[in-house]
Write a protein that holds these residues in place. Sequence first.
Motif: not given
Length: 461
Positions: A300-316
């Motif tokens: 994610s771009h450093y200036r953008s808001p970053l949304n943490y969730s298990d779904v996003h971590l699993n996707d990563a």
Amino acid sequence: MSLRIYNTLSRALEAFSPIEPGHVRMYVCGMTVYDLCHLGHARSMVAFDVVQRWLRASGYRVTYVRNITDIEDKIIRRAVENGETIRSLTDRMIDALHQDADALGIERPTHEPRATEYVPQMLSMIGRLQDKGLAYQGTDGDVNFAVRKFPGYGKLSGKSLDELQAGERVAVQDGKQDPLDFVLWKSAKPTEPEEVKWASPWGVGRPGWHIECSAMGCEMLGESFDIHGGGADLQFPHHENEIAQSEGANGKPFSQIWMHNGFINVDNEKMSKSLGNFFTIRDVLKEYDAETVRFFVVRSHYRSPLNYSDVHLNDARGALKRLYTALSLVAPAEVAIDWNHPAAARFKAAMDEDFGTPEAVAVLFELAAEVNRSKSADTAGLLKALAGCLGLLQGDPQAFLQAGASEMDAGAIEAQIAARAAAKAAKDWAEADRIRKALLEQGIVLKDSPAGTTWEAAAKG
């Protein structure tokens, strides 16, 4: 194309040219060490680690200062609550900070000054401000900065003095000439530990938070330097006050460029202890490997808001697995990056446009696809070398893949199934499909039926 950086001060992308040719001096506000580091700290540390890595990859010599605030109200309260000394608490938290940062692959800064080691420099700066009529001692003994006497106040945050109503951001306090004035030196309170009391021309006391960074930045990097960074939450009042103090004392621009990384949210809500969605780095590392967490931040771009969730971590984790799978097919050759190579040129163009990591990561996936087709050791070597500029893909591919091959926690799978069901209920078919694909990449097959959704591990072989 030369490097361009978004400057919060000018609210525009600017071509970057350091004050001293070939040498970048960068200061980033670090942690107040009264507790373990949380996800917001991880976001900032990773963001500016990538910045300094890219500056070095671009041929610059970098002096990177990230301070430690080891004297502040929260620290005093926590030490008193724990029944321990300030030094015991801060030493313990600094050690934990280093462990967390090392786990995330964050390179140590060139210098990591502790505020308590620079009190003489703070006193000197306060003295210069008083001599210039920008600071005064109130009736309560505190020394304050006279905000209305500094003509440029508000230029970083875009706030005018008329907008800063009394009591909105700064509580009215006895001893101040104006409620907007902020403290430079706090007079000692009888109940405070002796270890947080220093002698000064204004009586025994301790520094205010804002003056600490101004004094350390000027002492270690000079009265004017190239980049000052930190989280978006520090833009006002902390960084605004740093500018007022430093430029008021020295009469020259404090930093040429101001950079701020975006907030981190948890399931689309601001991370907050009161909401019960507050996670330390250690909380997250119990569930996910450190490189997955780093990759989650970097893509994610450093200036953008970053949304943490298990779904996003699993996707990563699934995405990082695809990159490591490509490197597992052929041993990467040791290659020096040829920036004229088309993929390397695209990577550089992305990073030179305000550290555009999402586009740079896309180039890594292009190279991974080419490795899968060609089985070229040189292409695999370029993939690994470019990823190294982001602090990624430097581990053993087989070790990463084997570690990720263990069965997922059933609770985590069910949480993703619930998130998919919610997406379907909201008719967000794209998100529902993305979750199904993310699970499939991790070896989990979903089966929908009128009775609900069940899952099973994909057959191996």
